[in-house]
Design an enzyme around this catalytic site. Structure first.
Site, PDB file in Angstrom:
ATOM      1  N   GLY A 198       0.772  -1.249   0.000  1.00  0.00           N
ATOM      2  CA  GLY A 198       0.000   0.000   0.000  1.00  0.00           C
ATOM      3  C   GLY A 198       0.798   1.291   0.000  1.00  0.00           C
ATOM      4  O   GLY A 198       0.319   2.311  -0.484  1.00  0.00           O
ATOM      5  N   ASP A 209      -5.127   1.900  10.630  1.00  0.00           N
ATOM      6  CA  ASP A 209      -6.538   1.561  10.818  1.00  0.00           C
ATOM      7  C   ASP A 209      -6.733   1.188  12.293  1.00  0.00           C
ATOM      8  O   ASP A 209      -6.914   2.054  13.139  1.00  0.00           O
ATOM      9  CB  ASP A 209      -6.854   0.412   9.843  1.00  0.00           C
ATOM     10  CG  ASP A 209      -8.308   0.024   9.812  1.00  0.00           C
ATOM     11  OD1 ASP A 209      -9.162   0.897   9.935  1.00  0.00           O
ATOM     12  OD2 ASP A 209      -8.603  -1.181   9.659  1.00  0.00           O
ATOM     13  N   LEU A 227       1.249  -0.942  12.712  1.00  0.00           N
ATOM     14  CA  LEU A 227       2.312   0.011  13.040  1.00  0.00           C
ATOM     15  C   LEU A 227       2.878  -0.251  14.440  1.00  0.00           C
ATOM     16  O   LEU A 227       4.089  -0.144  14.649  1.00  0.00           O
ATOM     17  CB  LEU A 227       1.792   1.439  12.912  1.00  0.00           C
ATOM     18  CG  LEU A 227       2.871   2.511  12.786  1.00  0.00           C
ATOM     19  CD1 LEU A 227       3.789   2.245  11.596  1.00  0.00           C
ATOM     20  CD2 LEU A 227       2.258   3.897  12.663  1.00  0.00           C
ATOM     21  N   LYS A 239      -7.373   6.406  10.470  1.00  0.00           N
ATOM     22  CA  LYS A 239      -8.815   6.338  10.780  1.00  0.00           C
ATOM     23  C   LYS A 239      -8.971   6.235  12.294  1.00  0.00           C
ATOM     24  O   LYS A 239      -9.014   5.132  12.837  1.00  0.00           O
ATOM     25  CB  LYS A 239      -9.419   5.066  10.179  1.00  0.00           C
ATOM     26  CG  LYS A 239      -9.504   4.983   8.684  1.00  0.00           C
ATOM     27  CD  LYS A 239     -10.252   3.683   8.340  1.00  0.00           C
ATOM     28  CE  LYS A 239     -10.001   3.232   6.947  1.00  0.00           C
ATOM     29  NZ  LYS A 239     -10.548   1.888   6.686  1.00  0.00           N
ATOM     30  N   ASP A 245      -5.629  -0.635  -2.249  1.00  0.00           N
ATOM     31  CA  ASP A 245      -6.446  -1.464  -3.133  1.00  0.00           C
ATOM     32  C   ASP A 245      -7.703  -1.991  -2.438  1.00  0.00           C
ATOM     33  O   ASP A 245      -7.867  -1.871  -1.224  1.00  0.00           O
ATOM     34  CB  ASP A 245      -5.627  -2.674  -3.608  1.00  0.00           C
ATOM     35  CG  ASP A 245      -5.456  -3.698  -2.490  1.00  0.00           C
ATOM     36  OD1 ASP A 245      -5.170  -3.286  -1.341  1.00  0.00           O
ATOM     37  OD2 ASP A 245      -5.639  -4.897  -2.733  1.00  0.00           O
TER      38      ASP A 245
HETATM   39  P1  5GP Z   1      -4.087  -1.874  10.953  1.00  0.00           P
HETATM   40  O1  5GP Z   1      -3.113  -2.882  11.409  1.00  0.00           O
HETATM   41  O2  5GP Z   1      -3.772  -0.460  11.366  1.00  0.00           O
HETATM   42  O3  5GP Z   1      -5.512  -2.253  11.323  1.00  0.00           O
HETATM   43  O4  5GP Z   1      -4.158  -1.968   9.413  1.00  0.00           O
HETATM   44  C1  5GP Z   1      -3.293  -1.407   8.553  1.00  0.00           C
HETATM   45  C2  5GP Z   1      -3.458  -2.018   7.179  1.00  0.00           C
HETATM   46  O5  5GP Z   1      -4.823  -2.348   6.866  1.00  0.00           O
HETATM   47  C3  5GP Z   1      -3.058  -1.000   6.149  1.00  0.00           C
HETATM   48  O6  5GP Z   1      -1.665  -1.025   5.939  1.00  0.00           O
HETATM   49  C4  5GP Z   1      -3.856  -1.451   4.956  1.00  0.00           C
HETATM   50  O7  5GP Z   1      -3.162  -2.449   4.268  1.00  0.00           O
HETATM   51  C5  5GP Z   1      -5.123  -2.047   5.523  1.00  0.00           C
HETATM   52  N1  5GP Z   1      -6.239  -1.085   5.490  1.00  0.00           N
HETATM   53  C6  5GP Z   1      -6.893  -0.560   6.532  1.00  0.00           C
HETATM   54  N2  5GP Z   1      -7.871   0.271   6.144  1.00  0.00           N
HETATM   55  C7  5GP Z   1      -7.828   0.290   4.789  1.00  0.00           C
HETATM   56  C8  5GP Z   1      -8.605   0.973   3.776  1.00  0.00           C
HETATM   57  O8  5GP Z   1      -9.525   1.764   4.023  1.00  0.00           O
HETATM   58  N3  5GP Z   1      -8.256   0.705   2.484  1.00  0.00           N
HETATM   59  C9  5GP Z   1      -7.261  -0.146   2.156  1.00  0.00           C
HETATM   60  N4  5GP Z   1      -7.022  -0.323   0.864  1.00  0.00           N
HETATM   61  N5  5GP Z   1      -6.497  -0.797   3.082  1.00  0.00           N
HETATM   62  C10 5GP Z   1      -6.795  -0.578   4.376  1.00  0.00           C
END
Ligand code: 5GP
Length: 177
Positions: free
Chosen positions: A42, A102, A107, A130, A158
């Site tokens: 991403g 997200d 991270l 978010k 994506d």
């Molecule tokens: P986390 O571990 O913070 O929940 O997720 C991070 C990963 O989830 C991001 O690097 C991404 O790959 C995916 N992700 C979370 N929200 C979105 C979104 O709205 N769109 C897309 N394409 N990927 C997302």
């Protein structure tokens, strides 16, 4: 194919990436070598735009992570590394570059993982965040935009490998999934 409605235009993104690069240049003005670590897939467009605007000495590394599925969610770490950096980062200034924060698990996991490699400094940069979805608090030192809880695509992001190369960030409504 229908295009997702824009949430952030190419111009808005470009202006914000300019600002982030200026902030990073200032913060790392004295660095010998800033190691930018992009999280695939991403962040590939964001990182390439950001890196090309930097004036401080830097090099680029990519890593890849994979999330455990719902069935494995009892696993202690919901994320695992599937591709590591090629060169050591110990003693270097390191900046992790994510597309979107997200829940925060990815991270937070990467910060723990790379802190163990004993970099000189360890910073975080994400294009999008978010906050409504936060499960694990993690500080983002350089953040592009805060967005609502919607699925976004484009500019590297994506949905099932689609829309990744859209020049803007669009919101993908459930009907288009
Ligand atoms: P986390 O571990 O913070 O929940 O997720 C991070 C990963 O989830 C991001 O690097 C991404 O790959 C995916 N992700 C979370 N929200 C979105 C979104 O709205 N769109 C897309 N394409 N990927 C997302």
């Amino acid at each position: 194919m229908d295009q997702p409605p824009p949430l952030l235009s190419a111009e808005q993104i470009s202006n914000r990436v300019d600002e982030l690069a200026a902030e990073i240049d200032e913060a790392y003005a004295d660095t010998e070598m800033l190691v930018l670590i992009g999280v695939l897939k991403g962040s590939f467009i964001f990182l390439s735009d950001l890196a090309r605007r930097l004036h401080v000495p830097h090099r680029v590394e990519f890593i890849a992570v994979s999330s455990y599925g719902a069935k494995e969610s009892e696993h202690a770490d919901p994320v695992r590394l599937i591709m590591d950096v090629r060169h050591g980062i110990d003693g270097h200034d390191v900046l992790l570059v994510e597309d979107i924060v997200d829940t925060g698990h990815t991270l937070a996991y990467l910060k723990r993982l790379f802190a163990a490699h004993e970099p000189k400094t360890l910073g975080t940069c994400a294009l999008l965040h978010k906050p409504d979805r936060t499960e694990q608090e993690v500080e983002v030192d350089y953040l592009g935009f805060t967005i609502p809880d919607v699925w976004v695509v484009g500019y590297g992001l994506d949905y099932a490998e689609r829309h990744r190369t859209l020049p803007y960030i669009g919101e993908l409504p459930p009907a288009m999934r």
